[in-house]
Design an enzyme around this catalytic site. Structure first.
Site, PDB file in Angstrom:
ATOM      1  N   ARG A  51       0.454 -62.891 -32.541  1.00 16.11           N
ATOM      2  CA  ARG A  51       0.160 -62.734 -31.091  1.00 16.11           C
ATOM      3  C   ARG A  51      -0.155 -61.232 -30.953  1.00 16.11           C
ATOM      4  NH1 ARG A  51       2.865 -58.631 -30.888  1.00 16.11           N
ATOM      5  NH2 ARG A  51       2.504 -58.542 -28.775  1.00 16.11           N
ATOM      6  N   GLY A  52      -0.824 -60.671 -29.914  1.00 13.51           N
ATOM      7  CA  GLY A  52      -1.229 -59.619 -29.673  1.00 13.51           C
ATOM      8  C   GLY A  52      -2.871 -59.699 -29.796  1.00 13.51           C
ATOM      9  N   ALA A  53      -3.396 -59.043 -28.773  1.00 11.32           N
ATOM     10  CA  ALA A  53      -4.739 -59.594 -28.707  1.00 11.32           C
ATOM     11  C   ALA A  53      -5.735 -59.246 -30.149  1.00 11.32           C
ATOM     12  CB  ALA A  53      -5.525 -58.814 -27.579  1.00 11.32           C
ATOM     13  N   ARG A  94      -5.618 -69.550 -26.358  1.00 12.22           N
ATOM     14  CA  ARG A  94      -4.902 -68.591 -25.489  1.00 12.22           C
ATOM     15  C   ARG A  94      -6.230 -68.108 -24.737  1.00 12.22           C
ATOM     16  NH1 ARG A  94      -0.174 -64.794 -27.183  1.00 12.22           N
ATOM     17  NH2 ARG A  94       0.108 -65.045 -24.844  1.00 12.22           N
ATOM     18  N   GLN A 203       8.848 -59.186 -26.215  1.00 11.45           N
ATOM     19  CA  GLN A 203       7.972 -58.424 -27.235  1.00 11.45           C
ATOM     20  C   GLN A 203       8.622 -57.091 -27.350  1.00 11.45           C
ATOM     21  OE1 GLN A 203       6.776 -60.281 -24.932  1.00 11.45           O
ATOM     22  NE2 GLN A 203       4.962 -61.400 -25.439  1.00 11.45           N
ATOM     23  N   ASP A 244      -5.299 -56.796 -23.256  1.00 11.16           N
ATOM     24  CA  ASP A 244      -5.683 -58.090 -23.593  1.00 11.16           C
ATOM     25  C   ASP A 244      -7.064 -58.316 -23.269  1.00 11.16           C
ATOM     26  OD1 ASP A 244      -2.776 -58.349 -23.458  1.00 11.16           O
ATOM     27  OD2 ASP A 244      -3.388 -60.052 -24.999  1.00 11.16           O
ATOM     28  N   ASN A 254      -3.036 -56.643 -18.962  1.00  8.89           N
ATOM     29  CA  ASN A 254      -1.974 -56.398 -20.128  1.00  8.89           C
ATOM     30  C   ASN A 254      -0.782 -57.456 -19.916  1.00  8.89           C
ATOM     31  OD1 ASN A 254      -1.429 -55.471 -23.024  1.00  8.89           O
ATOM     32  ND2 ASN A 254       0.283 -54.281 -21.617  1.00  8.89           N
ATOM     33  N   LYS A 255       0.267 -57.508 -20.618  1.00  7.73           N
ATOM     34  CA  LYS A 255       1.438 -58.308 -20.399  1.00  7.73           C
ATOM     35  C   LYS A 255       2.025 -58.067 -19.136  1.00  7.73           C
ATOM     36  CE  LYS A 255       2.769 -60.616 -22.809  1.00  7.73           C
ATOM     37  NZ  LYS A 255       2.423 -61.992 -22.588  1.00  7.73           N
TER      38      LYS A 255
END
Ligand code: MRU
Length: 352
Positions: A51-53, A94, A203, A244, A254-255
């Site tokens: 995970r993570g862009a 995603r 996270q 993201d 973003n998150k």
């Protein structure tokens, strides 16, 4: 992790397989999952093993290559038709991080532009996936370097707040927001990083704190609801987060929780930076309202460690990301330097 150093590489290509650090098991267990099929890569991205862009960009590029190796024809047109199907499978994993779509598009472009045989196209695809990976590592290091140029010039070492995990685990290595933190640490300018725990997937608590501990970077984990209080108590000098997807006007997804952090930072006159590579900027979108926001399973909120924590009958809303308006962002730290969100559009030509 690389045994020779503390360097963390979430995606490793080895013996015709992709080895992914299983991020769903950290920090309790450090293990790798071997991925040999495109369908397994799609599953790994969807379930957030990776995970993570930028990291899912790299993983999807390898997913495209794995998919290419599964295609048995020698006919170029037929091969490309099947490769489009692999692309569509990976695209459905995603929706928010544009790096996924960017990497898949780059892999497809490579395939269409390679005029050789199917075997030659496959070889070029592997090279391109490796290039995407090594470029991202260099990009993150450049983001870290440029991050140093925007750090407030204070006699004391800095206390930096970050959200989610935008570190080595979320990229090819080094990180974006955490890359800036790392560079500040190596430059002797960091006192401590504050990591929001980042509900519901944690996270910050699970991954950012783990990364910092590996490198002895002083880290304090706080719950998301403590961030404004810490700012009020003058415990935070600046905020740096990842992204993201960033729209052409500088609005940044973003998150979930990033937006409220930006509002709190503005209220306390604290600089708020977004650190991201150009591959995270989606110049096709004029503003952040056009960014698709992933909705995730209610269980992520309703349960802790598979135990229900809410009354039966309650309903849940679980957007994985939010959009921080450009006017709350001090600058976007990219591999080309720190850019004011309103000037982003002038850099359109740099995006690949
Ligand atoms: O849902 P996740 O864990 O993939 O979300 C990750 C983030 O929001 C990161 O901040 C973002 O992808 C930047 S990573 C360098």
């Amino acid at each position: 992790m690389n045994s020779a150093s503390n360097q963390i590489y979430p995606v490793v290509w080895q013996d015709n397989k992709v080895l992914l650090i299983d991020q769903t098991r950290l920090p309790g267990e450090y293990s790798r999952v071997a991925i040999a099929r495109s369908i397994d890569m799609a599953y790994a991205i969807k379930t957030m093993i990776v995970r993570g862009a930028p990291a899912i960009g790299v993983a999807s590029a390898y997913g495209m290559y794995l998919g290419a190796t599964e295609i048995e024809t020698n006919n170029r047109q037929e091969f490309l038709r099947h490769l489009e199907q692999v692309a569509s499978l990976l695209r459905q994993t995603r929706p928010t991080a544009v790096n996924l779509f960017w990497a898949i598009a780059r892999m497809l472009k490579t395939a269409y532009e390679e005029i050789g045989t199917v075997a030659e196209i496959k070889a070029t695809l592997l090279k391109t996936a490796q290039q995407i990976q090594s470029e991202d590592l260099k990009t993150c290091q450049a983001i870290g370097d440029y991050g140093l140029t925007v750090l407030p010039d204070t006699p004391q070492k800095l206390k930096i707040l970050t959200h989610c995990n935008a570190g080595s685990l979320a990229t090819a290595g080094y990180g974006t927001a955490l890359g800036v933190v790392r560079s500040a640490w190596h430059d002797g300018r960091l006192a401590r990083v504050y990591a929001d725990e980042t509900r519901p997937r944690l996270q910050g608590a699970r991954l950012t704190a783990w990364e910092c501990v590996q490198e002895n970077i002083p880290v304090t984990v706080i719950t998301d609801s403590m961030a404004a209080h810490c700012m009020q108590q003058k415990m935070i000098d600046l905020v740096v987060v990842g992204a993201d997807r960033i729209a052409a006007n500088g609005d940044a997804a973003n998150k979930i929780g990033t937006y409220s952090l930006a509002i709190a930072a503005q209220a306390h006159n604290i600089p708020f930076y977004v650190a991201a590579p150009f591959s995270t900027i989606d110049f096709k979108l004029t503003d952040g309202s056009q960014i698709p926001i992933e909705q995730r399973d209610a269980a992520e909120i309703a349960e802790i460690d598979h135990t229900a924590i809410c009354a039966e009958g309650a309903e849940f809303y679980n957007p994985a990301f939010d959009v921080t308006p450009a006017n709350l962002i001090t600058a976007i730290i990219t591999e080309q330097g720190a850019i004011k969100p309103e000037s982003l559009i002038d850099h359109r030509g740099i995006a690949v």
